[in-house]
Design an enzyme around this catalytic site. Structure first.
Site, mmCIF file in Angstrom:
data_model
loop_
_atom_site.group_PDB
_atom_site.id
_atom_site.type_symbol
_atom_site.label_atom_id
_atom_site.label_comp_id
_atom_site.label_asym_id
_atom_site.label_seq_id
_atom_site.Cartn_x
_atom_site.Cartn_y
_atom_site.Cartn_z
ATOM 1 N NE ARG A 149 -3.551 -2.453 0.170
ATOM 2 C CZ ARG A 149 -3.117 -3.612 -0.893
ATOM 3 N NH1 ARG A 149 -1.901 -3.800 -1.647
ATOM 4 N NH2 ARG A 149 -3.723 -4.900 -0.534
ATOM 5 C CB CYS A 196 -9.324 -1.419 3.953
ATOM 6 S SG CYS A 196 -9.929 -3.303 3.669
#
Length: 265
Positions: A149, A196
């Protein structure tokens, strides 16, 4: 080029955010002009929490030529990732299936190396064009330091277009893979969210850890830990950034989780 005062809550998937000056650019020359003063770049508004007071910098949004794409050539950074996933499947091109359902533009997906357990954006890249220091530069993925990420773009760098690394495969095989990814995402909430909220610790699931601590349903104002998936903070209607941040703080009091979202400013 269009310049307007907006509330960023109308441009984020969480539905939270204060005022800003939005610069919508459609050409490379317009992008050069828009970056002559301090700026931030807004994609599809997912994975982002904008504070209630807004941001003082220009907020740049890519449109026009940055939303054109050729699956076997250059793909504009303003192109919606869900559109590309579907178009690639129709063309019998494999490599994007693992990104099904991610509500991002290509540029934002590259910057944060968006992904699922089925694959990451970096896996599908052959080349990335980045605008920085007044010029356009092309990088291979290995030069951009992709990790979980994250990426390491040059300071102030704006992803403008990419070349994808796709392979021809039978459509039936691609569709089966997409169905598998879709099944895995079924538990995600339908309410407004930024995706998320927390990064998964190595070998663990942030959502499962939150669930085990009994934090599902924890609420501050109209911000709530989703009852459907512990790693989602949802907006029940009128959530403010301060509510979301307080909710994040309460979770982090219980668990050593790192926030996945970008926070402005």
């Amino acid at each position: 080029m269009k310049v307007e005062r907006v509330l960023l809550k109308d441009y984020t998937t969480l539905g939270v955010g204060g005022p800003a000056e939005l610069w919508t650019v459609e050409t490379r020359e317009e992008l050069k002009r828009a970056t002559e003063a301090p700026y931030r770049v807004l994609g599809n508004g997912s994975n982002l929490l904008v504070l209630d007071e807004g941001v003082p910098e220009r907020v740049i949004r890519l449109a026009g030529e940055f939303q054109t794409y050729d699956l076997k050539g250059w793909v504009g950074a303003g192109t919606l990732l869900p559109l590309l996933v579907q178009e690639a499947a129709r063309a019998g091109l494999s490599g994007l299936e693992g990104l099904l359902g991610i509500p991002a533009q290509v540029g934002g997906a590259v910057k944060m190396n968006a992904g699922t357990r089925f694959g990451e954006m970096a896996d599908a890249l052959e080349a990335v064009e980045v605008f920085h220091d007044g010029a356009f530069h092309v990088y291979c993925p290995e030069e951009l330091g992709f990790g979980y990420r994250k990426s390491h773009l040059p300071p102030g760098g704006i992803v403008t277009r990419v070349r994808l690394k796709l392979k021809e495969r039978p459509k039936e095989e691609i569709l089966r893979r997409m169905a598998e990814v879709d099944r895995a995402r079924k538990g995600q909430p339908k309410r407004k969210s930024a995706g998320c909220a927390f990064k998964n610790p190595p070998g663990q699931s942030a959502g499962r850890l939150i669930d085990e601590r009994g934090l599902k349903g924890l609420r501050v104002g109209d911000a709530m830990i989703s009852l459907e998936h512990g790693n989602f903070i949802v907006n029940l209607g009128q959530a403010r950034a301060k509510d979301v941040l307080e909710l994040v703080r309460r979770v982090q009091e219980e668990l050593p989780l790192e926030l996945e979202w970008e926070v402005w400013p």
